[in-house]
Scaffold this motif. Structure first.
Motif, PDB file in Angstrom:
ATOM      1  N   LEU A 283      -8.009   8.555  -4.668  1.00  0.00           N
ATOM      2  CA  LEU A 283      -7.269   9.781  -4.958  1.00  0.00           C
ATOM      3  C   LEU A 283      -7.247  10.066  -6.456  1.00  0.00           C
ATOM      4  O   LEU A 283      -7.320  11.226  -6.882  1.00  0.00           O
ATOM      5  CB  LEU A 283      -5.842   9.638  -4.417  1.00  0.00           C
ATOM      6  CG  LEU A 283      -4.942  10.865  -4.530  1.00  0.00           C
ATOM      7  CD1 LEU A 283      -5.534  12.029  -3.731  1.00  0.00           C
ATOM      8  CD2 LEU A 283      -3.539  10.552  -4.041  1.00  0.00           C
ATOM      9  N   ALA A 286     -10.470  11.674  -7.407  1.00  0.00           N
ATOM     10  CA  ALA A 286     -10.551  13.038  -6.860  1.00  0.00           C
ATOM     11  C   ALA A 286      -9.723  14.010  -7.687  1.00  0.00           C
ATOM     12  O   ALA A 286     -10.167  15.127  -7.986  1.00  0.00           O
ATOM     13  CB  ALA A 286     -10.066  13.027  -5.403  1.00  0.00           C
ATOM     14  N   THR A 299     -11.944  13.093  -1.832  1.00  0.00           N
ATOM     15  CA  THR A 299     -10.977  12.245  -1.140  1.00  0.00           C
ATOM     16  C   THR A 299     -11.487  11.852   0.231  1.00  0.00           C
ATOM     17  O   THR A 299     -11.419  10.674   0.633  1.00  0.00           O
ATOM     18  CB  THR A 299      -9.635  12.963  -1.014  1.00  0.00           C
ATOM     19  OG1 THR A 299      -9.144  13.294  -2.318  1.00  0.00           O
ATOM     20  CG2 THR A 299      -8.615  12.080  -0.302  1.00  0.00           C
ATOM     21  N   SER A 303     -12.676   8.134   1.001  1.00  0.00           N
ATOM     22  CA  SER A 303     -11.918   7.394   2.002  1.00  0.00           C
ATOM     23  C   SER A 303     -12.828   6.890   3.114  1.00  0.00           C
ATOM     24  O   SER A 303     -12.660   5.765   3.616  1.00  0.00           O
ATOM     25  CB  SER A 303     -10.807   8.274   2.580  1.00  0.00           C
ATOM     26  OG  SER A 303      -9.904   8.664   1.570  1.00  0.00           O
TER      27      SER A 303
END
Length: 771
Positions: A283, A286, A299, A303
């Motif tokens: 995060l 990002a 993200t 992920s």
């Protein structure tokens, strides 16, 4: 200027590193030129860890034998243990395992741990003959933290063989993991602060923490999870502080980060807490790069790559657990295996807070099995933490700590949360070794917190000085804590045992004999402690473990101090280790407290450690304890009393007779010490008839033995003397019980009393009846 020491206030763009920067060989060459301190730190750490490993007997690390049991099982069967084994169920009521059950295929409660450390260790020792494991691994089930082992002769044989060799190999593997943890700590701190001095100090605070060295010197998966978690956080911090001009490097790093989290989860389930900082790192990138790339896209893709790496490396274990036990963590089996430590009721928030002192103590110096630093060292370490915590506040105000530190803090919070939940439910968990994944966080914060007190130009030198101090501390610890605890039993030589005083022997019905007792001093201030050495021997083989009770009893029967200890030969040994007819000198400390100055007798007694804790009687008596020494407790002196009949007689060795009182057939003699008598004297009193012949006698020691008198002390000796009411005169004095020699006595004018006996005519004396 070397960017390793550039100010922290440099713009973020200057601090960020591209994902790919130069050739690998170039980076290695630059690292070799600028990072020699970490090489020294890692090398000294490895040497100390090996030393700790030889100072600590094999199997004496916390649960070390149980960890080896799982390694041995995997190496023998080339498969993971079955967590539905009957042994898991039996552990619900007792800590059953290999030795107690006598089954080489028995598994310990550690079987429910993730298997990576055990599997790697099993590969390392697969070619070593370990068939003697059951005969060399001993446990003392009478003690939760009881030392069960000392250094047997086989440990000193070189080269080691069989199980001893396997244990040495795995301990060296732990040392390697510890060294990697130190290197990863350096890497993470360097990536965060971009200063070699801060990074080197953070690595040193980890490397030379005696607790961390001890974990790295024994067989335990705690060092494995510390290593994997620190690697994960290094990779996470590197991601958060890097810029990614393209998607491929970002995906590779996210995938690698997921793989690191998978490795951590394969060492301990608490490693799953690393998913939080890993997700935060994705995060972070990002949000930071949202101006050039879609934050949502980064993200989602990051992920997905993170999850893929995690599942590829660690997913197989959770799938195996799900298919075999119906739960990805095999939770029912985990609870069953640890049922023997489950608390009757979960800790309340207040009780959790109450564990903080124990956690602080165990962060630096608890080495398991009751071996730890004295309270003074714990206080000093806590003071250091407070100084560092204030320094962290200073560093925050001066903007010396980068925002990416949040990744380490989130990791620490995740580890703490999982630890607290486990500690609330299970006993014997108040130990910072279970917080090993956050060592890098605490070391980094302590490092910058200590340095923040100083101007930055002093940081390199301060880092080196603190590191040197940590090395000295870590180097002295084995000599101060480990070696004395596990050293050879302090048996006396036959000549030394023969020289002990013959009086004062006490035999107990359990076959234990007190040969002699000696006090460092027979005077102690109230609130202090008396140090005494007791000389014990076992007169017959012992199969039961006993606890010793030492208690100080005042003249009125009140307890002035009590201590219960299971120590024998300086440690908590199984009874079979007591060598027959060998005299061992054991030191004890008995706290004492009294409201006023008095004399106390110290009693010693034994009882069985296991319920119902049967008391042991003194041989030939119904008593369950025996007096072994006498002490004087210094406190507020009672006000002086005045005799009805004053006298002035001076005895040698600093003893004066002030007078006497007679009341209802009872004689009270008033003594005053003008010095410190060197011996214990006996008082004699003769009642004389009108013809001068003795009609009554009373010999005995005063209530406070004369060798406990100090200058200025008044002692009132109350006696019942036969035929006192018929006596025409008294004569009294003092003598040595052994030789019968009387102390010289002088009258006020310096003339000697005949026969060194003070003669007191009776008739005109005051009594309580005519006052």
């Amino acid at each position: 200027m070397d960017n390793a020491n550039q100010p922290h206030s440099a713009p973020a763009a200057q601090r960020e590193k591209p994902a790919v920067e130069g050739s690998g060989f170039g980076r290695i060459a630059r690292a070799a030129r600028t990072s020699w301190p970490i090489a020294v730190i890692a090398g000294v750490f490895a040497a100390l860890s090996i030393f700790y490993g030889f100072a600590t007997p094999l199997f004496e690390g916390i649960d070390e034998g149980y960890h080896f049991n799982i390694i041995n099982y995997i190496a023998n069967h080339h498969a993971l243990p079955d967590l539905n084994s009957r042994y898991i169920g039996e552990m619900a009521s007792s800590r059953a395992i290999v030795m107690e059950l006598g089954d080489p295929d028995a598994i310990s409660h550690e079987a429910t741990q993730p298997p990576l450390y055990y599997m790697a260790s099993a590969v390392l020792v697969s070619g070593v003959n370990r068939s003697d494991f059951q005969s060399v691994f001993r446990t003392n089930f009478d003690f939760v933290n009881g030392i069960a082992n000392f250094h047997p002769p086989a440990e000193s044989v070189f080269p080691p063989a069989n199980t001893y060799l396997a244990m040495r190999i795995i301990r060296l593997f732990s040392t390697l993991l510890g060294a990697l943890t130190v290197l990863f700590t350096y890497g993470a701190a360097k990536q965060l602060f971009h200063r070699a001095d801060v990074a080197a100090l953070a690595a040193a605070l980890t490397a030379f923490n005696p607790k961390f060295i001890h974990l790295s010197s024994v067989v335990t998966n705690d060092i494995a999870v510390a290593c994997a978690a620190t690697l994960t956080l290094w990779v996470a911090v590197r991601m958060a502080t890097s810029r990614y001009p393209g998607m491929r490097p970002f995906i590779r790093h996210a995938f690698a980060l997921g793989a690191c989290v998978g490795l951590t989860a394969l060492t301990k389930y608490s490693g799953l807490a690393m998913l939080a900082p890993a997700g935060l790192a994705i995060l972070w990138v990002a949000i930071k790069q949202r101006r050039t790339q879609s934050a949502l896209r980064l993200t989602v893709i990051g992920s997905a790559a993170l999850g893929a790496g995690f599942l590829l490396v660690g997913g197989w274990l959770f799938a195996h657990n799900w298919l075999s036990y119906g739960n990805p963590l095999a939770w029912d089996q985990v609870q069953a295996a640890n049922a023997f430590t489950r608390r009757p009721a979960a800790l309340t928030p207040g009780q959790v807070i109450g564990t903080i002192p124990a956690l602080l103590q165990t962060y630096w110096g608890y080495f398991g099995n009751g071996v730890q630093f004295p309270p003074s060292v714990d206080i000093a370490n806590t003071a250091l933490l407070i100084v560092a915590a204030i320094g962290v506040v200073i560093a925050l105000r001066r903007r010396l700590i980068p925002a990416e530190i949040a990744i380490l803090l989130v990791a620490a919070l995740g580890v703490i949360a999982t630890f607290i939940e486990w500690m609330r439910l299970y006993t014997v968990t108040e130990n910072s070794r279970l917080l090993a994944p956050m060592f890098v966080t605490t070391s980094a914060l302590i490092s910058v917190g200590l340095l923040a007190w100083l101007p930055r130009r002093w940081w390199p030198r301060a880092s080196g000085l603190i590191t040197a101090g940590c090395i000295v501390w870590a180097g002295l610890t084995p000599w101060a804590a480990l070696l004395p605890s596990y050293g050879a039993p302090p048996y006396l030589t036959p000549a030394q045992a023969q020289a002990l005083p013959g009086s004062g022997r006490v035999s107990y019905a359990n076959g234990i004999e007190l040969v002699s007792a000696s006090l460092q001093t027979n005077r102690v201030d109230s609130g202090g402690a008396v140090d005494l050495t007791l000389y014990w021997r076992a007169t017959r083989p012992l199969t039961v473990t006993y606890d010793l009770v030492l208690q100080a009893i005042g003249p009125d029967g009140a307890s002035l101090g009590r201590v219960t200890t299971a120590q024998f030969i300086g440690r908590q040994f199984v009874a079979a280790d007591w060598q027959l007819d060998q005299v061992a000198a054991i030191n004890y400390r008995l706290p004492i407290s009294a409201a006023h100055q008095t004399v106390a007798a110290i009693y010693a007694g034994w009882y069985e450690h296991r319920p119902p804790n049967a008391l042991v009687r003194v041989t030939g008596s119904d008593a369950v304890s025996a007096p072994i020494a006498q002490i004087k407790v210094r406190a507020a002196r009672p006000p002086d009393a005045q005799p009805d009949n004053a006298l002035a007689a001076q005895f040698s060795d600093g003893i004066n007779l002030e007078g006497y009182s007679i009341c209802r057939g009872t004689l009270s003699i008033f003594w005053r010490a003008t010095g410190t008598p060197h011996k214990t004297y006996t008082v004699f009193i003769h009642a004389l008839g009108k013809d001068g012949q003795m009609i009554g006698q009373s010999d005995g020691m005063p209530p406070t033995p004369t060798d406990l008198w100090d200058s200025g002390d008044q002692t009132i000796d109350v006696r019942q003397v036969d035929h006192l009411q018929d006596a025409a005169a008294l004569e009294l004095g003092l003598y040595e019980a052994g030789s019968g020699q009387r102390l010289s006595a002088q009258q006020p004018d310096g003339a000697p009393w005949p026969d060194n006996a003070v003669r007191i005519p009776l008739g005109a004396q005051k009594t309580c009846a005519n006052q």
